[in-house]
Design a protein around this motif. Structure first.
Motif, mmCIF file in Angstrom:
data_model
loop_
_atom_site.group_PDB
_atom_site.id
_atom_site.type_symbol
_atom_site.label_atom_id
_atom_site.label_comp_id
_atom_site.label_asym_id
_atom_site.label_seq_id
_atom_site.Cartn_x
_atom_site.Cartn_y
_atom_site.Cartn_z
ATOM 1 N N GLU A 289 -12.512 -122.194 0.601
ATOM 2 C CA GLU A 289 -12.295 -122.591 -0.850
ATOM 3 C C GLU A 289 -11.783 -124.067 -0.540
ATOM 4 O O GLU A 289 -11.844 -124.799 -1.535
ATOM 5 C CB GLU A 289 -10.886 -121.779 -1.317
ATOM 6 C CG GLU A 289 -11.255 -120.595 -1.851
ATOM 7 C CD GLU A 289 -11.159 -119.432 -0.716
ATOM 8 O OE1 GLU A 289 -10.792 -119.849 0.236
ATOM 9 O OE2 GLU A 289 -11.628 -118.214 -0.955
ATOM 10 N N ASN A 290 -11.610 -124.576 0.592
ATOM 11 C CA ASN A 290 -11.181 -126.152 0.925
ATOM 12 C C ASN A 290 -12.355 -126.700 1.560
ATOM 13 O O ASN A 290 -11.930 -128.057 1.878
ATOM 14 C CB ASN A 290 -9.938 -126.030 1.821
ATOM 15 C CG ASN A 290 -8.624 -125.332 1.033
ATOM 16 O OD1 ASN A 290 -8.543 -125.749 0.042
ATOM 17 N ND2 ASN A 290 -8.115 -124.501 1.955
ATOM 18 N N THR A 291 -13.555 -126.213 1.380
ATOM 19 C CA THR A 291 -14.669 -126.803 1.776
ATOM 20 C C THR A 291 -14.924 -128.472 1.353
ATOM 21 O O THR A 291 -14.910 -129.195 2.205
ATOM 22 C CB THR A 291 -15.948 -126.071 1.616
ATOM 23 O OG1 THR A 291 -16.057 -124.979 2.344
ATOM 24 C CG2 THR A 291 -17.320 -126.802 2.144
ATOM 25 N N GLN A 292 -14.683 -128.451 0.104
ATOM 26 C CA GLN A 292 -15.101 -129.766 -0.410
ATOM 27 C C GLN A 292 -13.668 -130.809 -0.114
ATOM 28 O O GLN A 292 -13.968 -132.033 0.205
ATOM 29 C CB GLN A 292 -14.916 -129.766 -1.852
ATOM 30 C CG GLN A 292 -16.278 -129.265 -2.729
ATOM 31 C CD GLN A 292 -17.393 -130.192 -2.683
ATOM 32 O OE1 GLN A 292 -17.301 -131.381 -2.285
ATOM 33 N NE2 GLN A 292 -18.542 -129.504 -2.809
ATOM 34 N N VAL A 293 -12.508 -130.498 0.111
ATOM 35 C CA VAL A 293 -11.706 -131.287 0.538
ATOM 36 C C VAL A 293 -11.831 -131.475 1.831
ATOM 37 O O VAL A 293 -11.421 -132.990 2.258
ATOM 38 C CB VAL A 293 -10.427 -130.279 0.352
ATOM 39 C CG1 VAL A 293 -9.046 -131.047 0.911
ATOM 40 C CG2 VAL A 293 -9.987 -130.144 -1.226
ATOM 41 N N VAL A 294 -12.110 -130.704 2.777
ATOM 42 C CA VAL A 294 -12.511 -131.034 4.116
ATOM 43 C C VAL A 294 -13.378 -132.051 4.147
ATOM 44 O O VAL A 294 -13.150 -133.227 5.198
ATOM 45 C CB VAL A 294 -12.637 -129.833 5.024
ATOM 46 C CG1 VAL A 294 -13.141 -130.264 6.321
ATOM 47 C CG2 VAL A 294 -11.470 -128.829 4.962
ATOM 48 N N HIS A 295 -14.560 -131.978 3.569
ATOM 49 C CA HIS A 295 -15.498 -132.970 3.357
ATOM 50 C C HIS A 295 -14.966 -134.333 2.982
ATOM 51 O O HIS A 295 -15.290 -135.314 3.613
ATOM 52 C CB HIS A 295 -16.772 -132.622 2.493
ATOM 53 C CG HIS A 295 -17.656 -133.480 2.381
ATOM 54 N ND1 HIS A 295 -18.588 -133.917 3.185
ATOM 55 C CD2 HIS A 295 -17.813 -134.232 0.888
ATOM 56 C CE1 HIS A 295 -19.527 -134.842 2.754
ATOM 57 N NE2 HIS A 295 -18.997 -134.920 1.417
#
Length: 916
Positions: A289-295
């Protein structure tokens, strides 16, 4: 040892293969007397005869000897050039879908005519791909004379063409163009909404000139078509504040690999801060769910730690402007991709412009693998033979030179630092120039070119510097690099495709000195005769001085690029000389060279201005180059591995689009989607083998109302004894079908079909675009799974597959919902949506510049082509006729409307009605 003995005795496998082609060359030569005796009309008529024989079932291989002899005779009559036997060997290699490695000056452009003509006979189209627009236009005009003489048509794909002109160029028997133009046309075609809007035909064969540059060097970066996305300024600023609180102990950076990663403690620290900022879902940063945040976090880290103000960029007038690392120039209008530019804007506290979202992309590897037959030619391919076979299944065949090479390749010279090296180079150049010997100096970057230029000015050496990417200007300067005492400084890649003739080049001198004279007139012939005499005298003087001296100021990270530079000297048996000058400051030695011992020995034992040269040092350099080549190959292989996953999905989506466009009706596709949507909704609320009292009736009614626009009386159905989930599905489907049938009855059948097609295509495109964005973000972070002892590529494959399945489910539901709720006007035209405004991007791996020459950027701004405008007829309003209904397909959707309103065609006479 035994292998070396066998090679000496029997020759290498390459030598044996080339020798085996001698029999075919003998057959070609046997046809020469017969073909030479034909009149021009009979020679041109050969094409019709060959095509008739093909229609009767004869194979291309059987036609080859006679067809090649025909092309040789045509070239002799039209161009005054006769193919050598070794060029015939090159033509056979190309026809077989292999790579012909031929040295500079061996006439690769002429070689291509043989295989191109033969493979154009079936009428399916042959694409000849070159490295820049200038060469594409030049070769099409130059070699097009041969094809036109033989009755074949040629087209050229260069920037600034309308769709109508592109379609005509692709319809020709032979089409010249650059890798970027062909690739972007493929992507754009798969964004079109009607088959007749597409410009390309099905692929048949491609012949790639400078194949190593196109399929290896430029294949490091994919082709990307992108458009604006939603504003995420707040997210960028929030993540930027978090990253600015980190210290050097919280991350590890690797300048060699240009990567930066959080340490374990740094990750925990970031998680706590993101949690406090409300940006983290759950308590683990690396949950899906946090893929975008990590990017965004990774890009902010790179922006803050790896990118320096006034070095990598400057802030001017409230904007972040990139500084080209090679030229030191500001590159206004260019932006880093993947959200990096926005991260730098957040770091500097300026306004954040919305990032561009990928709408379509493809790597050159996967684009060129779509051709049933792929061939290539270059002066240097042997060092990358393994990669060519692994990726493209193409063998490299080294063709012997027509005349033995007489160039002398001297050992490298080593200096302590750059200043010593350049001072020695300047003196060496002055010495050779004073002898009358032309000198071509190769540098690895434009910055180094300008630095060397300063040293030459001090020495009083007259010289020219190629420091821009104007390919036509490059060609004019490089063509004259063989003149007496000429000193030309160029990046190693500059001027490829242009021959350096000793004494000068007649064609280019006429263009430069007498641009107003017309070929064939008495004035032109008189000037050409005078210049020819001058060239012959200069050539004699240059030959006596030792031919062209190629001087490399640094070893490139690839041996192949060094060999290309060396190969500019010693063409067609001319004498020549080459040498490379190196120092400990060179990037290759500094980053990849043998550490400590080598460096200490050099620093402690070489005095200022002193040089050493040894085979051991040269061997150490070659070892370093092999390491870099292997590393770069691994990088490209990884790019392909990840793109292969997307490529499988891309094929499915593009085939689905084609099927929808070609279908007479798509009612069955829409009905299947509706059925599956109903089954999914009912299956969720009424699980199989469950009792009616366990069903979520309220939830079911709400989903049916919001998705299918129906409100069935489910409560009444529950009173029936035999009610079960299958029966509910059946009744819901019947009501949903009836509701849609009622809508369809409001429109003419052909209009309804167009409405369904439009809704299908728009939904497919929207979800595919979102899917690409998710995959981009996933690819940025999936390597971190390696810390959990998982293989990143396998993780990527699994998640990409799950995401693709979810995308298909979303498409089915959205199409069903759109059709269920759509309202139609009475006189509704077929619903064909506009193509969005977009920009194309392909970064040149050597300059970092966008070399896509995009001309369809719409409201996002035009990226001007770097070439002077070529004389290509542009359709005018009166050329198209006065009836706007005849303009469709002849005017680009994003071009100005021919009516003169000043609006885009798609917003004026090209506007199309749609679903209300």
């Amino acid at each position: 040892m035994l292998g070396g003995f066998a090679k000496t005795l029997f020759g290498s496998s390459n030598d044996r293969y080339v020798k085996s082609l001698g029999g075919i060359v003998a057959k070609i030569n046997a046809f020469e007397p017969t073909i030479s005796a034909l009149s021009d009309e009979d020679l041109a008529a050969q094409t019709v005869k060959f095509r008739a024989r093909l229609a009767e079932g004869e194979k291309l291989d059987a036609l080859l000897p006679e067809a090649f002899a025909t092309v040789r005779e045509a070239a002799k009559r039209v161009l005054g050039q006769r193919h050598y036997d070794v060029q015939m060997v090159g033509g056979i290699v190309l026809h077989r879908g292999e790579i012909a490695e031929m040295r500079t000056g061996e006439g690769k452009t002429l070689v291509a005519t043989l295989a191109t003509y033969l493979n154009a006979l079936p009428g399916e189209g042959v694409h000849v791909i070159t490295v820049n627009d200038y060469l594409a236009a030049r070769d099409a005009e130059w070699m097009g004379q041969v094809y036109n003489f033989l009755g074949l048509t040629t087209g050229t794909i260069i920037p600034n063409l309308t769709d109508h002109q592109r379609r005509e160029a692709y319809a020709a028997d032979i089409t010249y163009g650059t890798n970027n133009e062909f690739g972007f046309d493929y992507l754009r075609d798969n964004m079109k909404y009607e088959r007749n809007q597409m410009v390309q035909r099905p692929f048949a064969m491609a012949i790639v000139d400078e194949v190593d540059s196109v399929l290896i060097d430029e294949a490091r970066t994919p082709l990307i078509i992108s458009g604006p996305t939603d504003d995420k300024s707040d997210l960028y600023r929030s993540v930027d504040l978090v990253v600015k609180q980190l210290t050097a102990e919280d991350y590890e950076k690797d300048e060699k690999q240009k990567t930066i990663i959080l340490t374990e403690d740094g990750t925990e620290k970031v998680e706590r801060m993101l949690e406090a900022a409300g940006l983290l879902q759950g308590d683990n940063l690396y949950d899906f769910e946090n893929t975008q945040v990590v990017h965004h976090l990774n890009q902010a880290l790179r922006a803050i730690v790896m990118f320096k103000a006034d070095t990598d960029y400057i802030v001017k007038d409230g904007k972040v402007i990139i500084i080209d690392e090679f030229t030191g120039r500001m590159m206004d209008g260019r932006r880093w991709s993947d959200g990096l530019h926005q991260a730098v804007e957040a770091k500097e506290g300026v306004d954040i412009e919305p990032e561009n979202q990928t709408m379509a992309s493809i790597t050159f590897q996967n684009y060129f693998r779509m051709y049933p037959k792929l061939a290539g030619m270059t002066g240097t391919a042997a060092t990358e033979a393994a990669e060519f076979y692994d990726i493209y299944k193409m063998n490299v065949v080294t063709i012997p030179t027509n005349v033995e090479v007489k160039r002398v390749d001297e050992e490298d010279e080593f200096y302590k630092d750059t200043a010593d090296k350049f001072a020695a180079i300047a003196k060496k150049i002055k010495y050779h120039a004073d002898l009358g010997q032309p000198v071509l100096v190769g540098t690895v970057s434009i910055e180094k070119s300008e630095l060397l230029s300063e040293f030459l000015v001090k020495e009083g050496v007259e010289h020219k510097v190629l420091n821009a990417r104007y390919h036509e200007m490059e060609a004019h300067i490089v063509a004259q690099a063989g003149r007496k005492s000429a000193v030309t400084i160029a990046t190693n890649m500059a001027g490829r495709g242009t021959d350096i003739k000793l004494g000068g080049n007649l064609e280019f001198r006429m263009l430069d000195e007498h641009p107003d004279l017309v070929m064939g007139t008495p004035d032109y012939d008189a000037a050409a005769s005078r210049i020819t005499v001058e060239i012959e005298a200069e050539k004699k003087a240059v030959l006596e001085a030792g031919g062209l001296f190629v001087l490399g100021t640094e070893r490139h990270e690839s041996r192949r690029i060094d060999n290309q530079l060396r190969g500019r000297s010693g063409r067609q048996g001319d004498p020549g000389l080459s040498r490379f000058y190196l120092s400990l400051d060179d990037d290759l030695l500094r980053i990849f060279g043998p550490d400590t011992l080598f460096a200490r020995m050099m620093r402690n034992n070489i005095g200022d201005g002193e040089a050493i040269g040894s085979k051991w040092l040269s061997k150490a350099i070659e070892t370093a180059q092999k390491k870099v080549e292997a590393r770069n190959y691994d990088i490209r292989k990884q790019v392909v591995e990840y793109d292969d996953v997307m490529n499988d999905q891309r094929k499915v989506v593009y085939e689905q689009r084609s099927d929808i466009m070609d279908a007479a009706t798509v009612g069955d596709v829409v009905e299947d989607m509706r059925t599956e949507t109903v089954n999914a909704i009912v299956g969720e609320a009424c699980p199989p083998n469950s009792y009616p009292e366990q069903w979520d009736v309220a939830g079911l009614r709400e989903r049916l109302l919001t998705t299918l626009a129906i409100d069935p009386q489910i409560e009444a159905w529950l009173e029936e004894e035999a009610i079960d989930p299958e029966l509910v599905e059946e009744r819901v489907r019947a009501e949903a079908d009836a509701h849609v049938a009622e809508k369809a009855a409001q429109l003419e059948p052909d209009v309804w079909v167009q409405v369904e097609k439009s809704i299908l295509l728009q939904n497919l495109d929207h979800h595919w675009k979102e899917h690409l964005a998710t995959l981009d973000a996933l690819r940025q972070v999936v390597h971190l799974r390696a810390y959990a002892q998982k293989t990143p590529i396998n993780e990527y494959k699994q998640e990409a597959f799950s995401l693709f399945e979810r995308m298909l489910e979303n498409i089915r539901e959205d199409v069903t919902r759109t059709i269920a709720f759509a309202e139609f006007r009475e006189q509704n035209a077929p619903a064909l949506p506009d193509l969005p405004d977009f920009i194309t991007t392909h970064f040149d791996p050597f300059t970092g510049e966008d070399d896509s020459n995009d001309v369809d950027a719409g409201s996002l701004g035009l990226i001007q082509t770097r070439l002077p405008p070529l004389s290509i007829p542009q359709p005018q309003g009166n050329d198209l006729g006065s009836d706007p209904s005849e303009w469709a397909g002849k005017v680009s959707r994003n071009a100005a409307c021919p009516c003169g309103s000043g609006n885009k065609y798609k917003h004026c006479h090209g506007a199309i009605g749609g679903v209300a």
